[in-house]
Write a protein that holds these residues in place. Structure first.
Motif, PDB file in Angstrom:
ATOM      1  N   VAL A 220       0.789  -1.198  -0.131  1.00 56.10           N
ATOM      2  CA  VAL A 220      -0.023   0.540  -0.136  1.00 56.10           C
ATOM      3  C   VAL A 220       1.036   1.203  -0.303  1.00 56.10           C
ATOM      4  CG1 VAL A 220      -2.057   1.423   1.152  1.00 56.10           C
ATOM      5  CG2 VAL A 220      -2.511  -0.954   1.141  1.00 56.10           C
ATOM      6  N   GLN A 221       0.820   1.668  -0.787  1.00 58.29           N
ATOM      7  CA  GLN A 221       1.162   3.747  -0.839  1.00 58.29           C
ATOM      8  C   GLN A 221       0.493   4.273  -1.243  1.00 58.29           C
ATOM      9  OE1 GLN A 221       4.736   2.731  -4.404  1.00 58.29           O
ATOM     10  NE2 GLN A 221       5.540   3.163  -2.251  1.00 58.29           N
ATOM     11  N   LEU A 222       0.618   5.619  -0.386  1.00 63.78           N
ATOM     12  CA  LEU A 222       0.422   6.734  -0.819  1.00 63.78           C
ATOM     13  C   LEU A 222       1.275   8.127  -0.676  1.00 63.78           C
ATOM     14  CD1 LEU A 222      -3.078   7.680   1.451  1.00 63.78           C
ATOM     15  CD2 LEU A 222      -2.748   6.922  -0.731  1.00 63.78           C
ATOM     16  N   VAL A 223       1.880   8.018  -2.864  1.00 59.89           N
ATOM     17  CA  VAL A 223       3.144   9.255  -3.153  1.00 59.89           C
ATOM     18  C   VAL A 223       2.545  10.724  -2.837  1.00 59.89           C
ATOM     19  CG1 VAL A 223       4.321   9.499  -3.774  1.00 59.89           C
ATOM     20  CG2 VAL A 223       3.731   7.061  -3.198  1.00 59.89           C
ATOM     21  N   GLU A 224       2.320  11.629  -2.102  1.00 62.94           N
ATOM     22  CA  GLU A 224       2.164  12.939  -2.619  1.00 62.94           C
ATOM     23  C   GLU A 224       3.670  14.114  -3.434  1.00 62.94           C
ATOM     24  OE1 GLU A 224       1.017  12.386   1.984  1.00 62.94           O
ATOM     25  OE2 GLU A 224       3.112  11.763   0.966  1.00 62.94           O
ATOM     26  N   SER A 225       2.100  14.399  -3.761  1.00 70.68           N
ATOM     27  CA  SER A 225       4.111  15.293  -4.920  1.00 70.68           C
ATOM     28  C   SER A 225       3.561  16.987  -5.213  1.00 70.68           C
ATOM     29  CB  SER A 225       4.241  14.264  -6.287  1.00 70.68           C
ATOM     30  OG  SER A 225       2.759  14.586  -7.011  1.00 70.68           O
ATOM     31  N   GLY A 226       3.971  17.791  -5.044  1.00 73.73           N
ATOM     32  CA  GLY A 226       3.942  19.403  -5.680  1.00 73.73           C
ATOM     33  C   GLY A 226       3.322  20.289  -4.818  1.00 73.73           C
ATOM     34  N   GLY A 227       4.371  19.728  -3.872  1.00 77.22           N
ATOM     35  CA  GLY A 227       5.007  21.054  -2.707  1.00 77.22           C
ATOM     36  C   GLY A 227       6.360  21.533  -3.380  1.00 77.22           C
ATOM     37  N   GLY A 228       6.001  23.042  -2.085  1.00 79.22           N
ATOM     38  CA  GLY A 228       7.369  23.711  -2.925  1.00 79.22           C
ATOM     39  C   GLY A 228       7.648  24.779  -1.646  1.00 79.22           C
ATOM     40  N   LEU A 229       7.963  26.255  -2.727  1.00 80.70           N
ATOM     41  CA  LEU A 229       8.169  27.319  -1.729  1.00 80.70           C
ATOM     42  C   LEU A 229       7.027  28.057  -3.009  1.00 80.70           C
ATOM     43  CD1 LEU A 229       8.901  29.590  -0.191  1.00 80.70           C
ATOM     44  CD2 LEU A 229      11.035  29.748  -1.510  1.00 80.70           C
ATOM     45  N   VAL A 230       6.644  28.682  -1.963  1.00 82.10           N
ATOM     46  CA  VAL A 230       5.767  30.153  -2.981  1.00 82.10           C
ATOM     47  C   VAL A 230       5.028  31.377  -2.957  1.00 82.10           C
ATOM     48  CG1 VAL A 230       3.725  28.826  -1.925  1.00 82.10           C
ATOM     49  CG2 VAL A 230       3.670  29.689  -4.304  1.00 82.10           C
ATOM     50  N   GLN A 231       5.267  32.424  -3.392  1.00 80.32           N
ATOM     51  CA  GLN A 231       5.391  33.405  -2.557  1.00 80.32           C
ATOM     52  C   GLN A 231       3.474  33.607  -1.988  1.00 80.32           C
ATOM     53  OE1 GLN A 231       6.275  36.192  -4.900  1.00 80.32           O
ATOM     54  NE2 GLN A 231       8.141  36.352  -4.418  1.00 80.32           N
TER      55      GLN A 231
ATOM     56  N   ALA B 164      -1.331   9.780  -5.046  1.00 73.67           N
ATOM     57  CA  ALA B 164      -1.396   8.633  -5.789  1.00 73.67           C
ATOM     58  C   ALA B 164      -1.327   7.829  -5.222  1.00 73.67           C
ATOM     59  CB  ALA B 164      -0.442   9.116  -6.622  1.00 73.67           C
ATOM     60  N   GLY B 165      -2.406   6.664  -4.903  1.00 76.19           N
ATOM     61  CA  GLY B 165      -2.580   5.798  -4.436  1.00 76.19           C
ATOM     62  C   GLY B 165      -2.438   4.058  -5.278  1.00 76.19           C
ATOM     63  N   SER B 166      -1.884   3.021  -4.304  1.00 79.47           N
ATOM     64  CA  SER B 166      -1.717   2.162  -5.574  1.00 79.47           C
ATOM     65  C   SER B 166      -1.999   0.251  -3.732  1.00 79.47           C
ATOM     66  CB  SER B 166      -0.139   2.083  -6.279  1.00 79.47           C
ATOM     67  OG  SER B 166       0.486   2.258  -4.669  1.00 79.47           O
ATOM     68  N   GLY B 167      -2.261  -0.456  -4.378  1.00 82.75           N
ATOM     69  CA  GLY B 167      -2.090  -0.910  -3.623  1.00 82.75           C
ATOM     70  C   GLY B 167      -3.450  -1.858  -3.261  1.00 82.75           C
ATOM     71  N   PHE B 168      -4.137  -0.709  -2.968  1.00 84.62           N
ATOM     72  CA  PHE B 168      -5.664  -0.751  -2.262  1.00 84.62           C
ATOM     73  C   PHE B 168      -6.530   0.102  -3.066  1.00 84.62           C
ATOM     74  CE2 PHE B 168      -6.287   3.322  -0.969  1.00 84.62           C
ATOM     75  CZ  PHE B 168      -5.519   3.989  -1.186  1.00 84.62           C
ATOM     76  N   THR B 169      -7.884  -0.363  -2.838  1.00 83.33           N
ATOM     77  CA  THR B 169      -9.226  -0.370  -3.673  1.00 83.33           C
ATOM     78  C   THR B 169      -9.474   1.313  -3.597  1.00 83.33           C
ATOM     79  OG1 THR B 169      -9.826  -2.327  -3.326  1.00 83.33           O
ATOM     80  CG2 THR B 169     -11.507  -0.589  -4.675  1.00 83.33           C
ATOM     81  N   PHE B 170      -8.683   2.216  -4.190  1.00 77.29           N
ATOM     82  CA  PHE B 170      -8.432   3.174  -3.985  1.00 77.29           C
ATOM     83  C   PHE B 170     -10.046   3.743  -3.999  1.00 77.29           C
ATOM     84  CE2 PHE B 170      -6.592   7.468  -3.866  1.00 77.29           C
ATOM     85  CZ  PHE B 170      -7.756   8.248  -4.917  1.00 77.29           C
ATOM     86  N   SER B 171     -10.834   3.344  -4.805  1.00 73.64           N
ATOM     87  CA  SER B 171     -12.079   3.722  -5.683  1.00 73.64           C
ATOM     88  C   SER B 171     -13.374   3.370  -3.843  1.00 73.64           C
ATOM     89  CB  SER B 171     -13.311   3.900  -6.036  1.00 73.64           C
ATOM     90  OG  SER B 171     -12.851   2.402  -6.476  1.00 73.64           O
ATOM     91  N   SER B 172     -13.363   3.126  -3.270  1.00 75.02           N
ATOM     92  CA  SER B 172     -13.628   2.764  -1.645  1.00 75.02           C
ATOM     93  C   SER B 172     -13.133   3.681  -0.372  1.00 75.02           C
ATOM     94  CB  SER B 172     -13.453   1.327  -1.704  1.00 75.02           C
ATOM     95  OG  SER B 172     -14.316  -0.054  -2.626  1.00 75.02           O
ATOM     96  N   PHE B 173     -11.984   4.291  -0.958  1.00 72.95           N
ATOM     97  CA  PHE B 173     -11.520   4.753   0.295  1.00 72.95           C
ATOM     98  C   PHE B 173     -11.980   7.195   0.434  1.00 72.95           C
ATOM     99  CE2 PHE B 173      -8.443   2.909   2.640  1.00 72.95           C
ATOM    100  CZ  PHE B 173      -8.806   1.597   2.066  1.00 72.95           C
ATOM    101  N   ALA B 174     -12.455   7.062   1.260  1.00 67.24           N
ATOM    102  CA  ALA B 174     -12.522   8.622   1.404  1.00 67.24           C
ATOM    103  C   ALA B 174     -11.371   8.906   1.080  1.00 67.24           C
ATOM    104  CB  ALA B 174     -13.439   9.227   2.859  1.00 67.24           C
ATOM    105  N   MET B 175     -10.375  10.112   1.109  1.00 67.54           N
ATOM    106  CA  MET B 175      -9.559  10.965   0.560  1.00 67.54           C
ATOM    107  C   MET B 175      -9.722  12.085   1.912  1.00 67.54           C
ATOM    108  SD  MET B 175      -7.981   8.195  -0.453  1.00 67.54           S
ATOM    109  CE  MET B 175      -6.212   8.978  -0.434  1.00 67.54           C
ATOM    110  N   SER B 176      -8.241  12.146   2.282  1.00 65.76           N
ATOM    111  CA  SER B 176      -8.148  13.856   2.910  1.00 65.76           C
ATOM    112  C   SER B 176      -6.924  14.224   2.268  1.00 65.76           C
ATOM    113  CB  SER B 176      -8.615  13.569   4.482  1.00 65.76           C
ATOM    114  OG  SER B 176      -9.533  13.214   4.492  1.00 65.76           O
ATOM    115  N   TRP B 177      -7.401  15.830   2.744  1.00 63.80           N
ATOM    116  CA  TRP B 177      -5.811  15.744   2.831  1.00 63.80           C
ATOM    117  C   TRP B 177      -5.198  16.875   5.046  1.00 63.80           C
ATOM    118  CZ3 TRP B 177      -1.153  15.782  -0.100  1.00 63.80           C
ATOM    119  CH2 TRP B 177      -1.677  16.481  -1.417  1.00 63.80           C
ATOM    120  N   TYR B 178      -4.318  16.471   4.970  1.00 66.34           N
ATOM    121  CA  TYR B 178      -3.689  16.908   6.422  1.00 66.34           C
ATOM    122  C   TYR B 178      -3.260  17.683   6.308  1.00 66.34           C
ATOM    123  CZ  TYR B 178      -7.277  13.803   8.894  1.00 66.34           C
ATOM    124  OH  TYR B 178      -8.668  13.409   9.015  1.00 66.34           O
TER     125      TYR B 178
END
Length: 117
Positions: free
Chosen positions: A1-12, A22-36
């Motif tokens: 099972v993996q959740l891999v984030e991307s896109g962070g950085g420094l911004v003004q 990006a999720g892998s190794g599980f049934t992604f469509s069955s899961f509620a997804m969140s950002w913390y």
């Protein structure tokens, strides 16, 4: 099972960033997804949540009108579009997935977002 984030950085301040997870190794469509997010010295807090089918979305009051969460179950991805960024948005942002029953739940490794001039 993996959740891999991307896109962070420094911004003004006032700028935009788009985070992806990006999720892998599980049934992604069955899961509620969140950002913390977690800033130094603070507890981890919920930023936005989207239901498994995408029909229910919730935001923290601090980001309403500025952030937009979306998902693509065909691509097993969830995104967070962040506009009008403020210095107080600086934190490590984590992708999270959970089944309605509450287990299992999965966390990504986090991606740093820094808003600074």
């Amino acid at each position: 099972v993996q959740l891999v984030e991307s896109g962070g950085g420094l911004v003004q301040p006032g700028g935009s960033l788009r985070l992806s997870c990006a999720g892998s190794g599980f049934t992604f469509s069955s899961f509620a997804m969140s950002w913390y997010r977690q800033a130094p010295g603070n507890e981890r807090e919920l930023v936005a949540r989207i239901s498994s089918g995408g029909g229910i979305i919730n935001y923290a009051d601090s980001v309403k009108g500025r952030f937009t969460i979306s998902r693509d179950n065909a691509k097993n991805t969830v995104s967070l579009q962040m506009n009008s960024l403020k210095p107080e948005d600086t934190a490590v942002y984590y992708c999270h997935g959970i089944l309605r029953a509450g287990v299992p739940e999965y966390w990504g490794q986090g991606t740093q977002v820094t808003v600074s001039s």
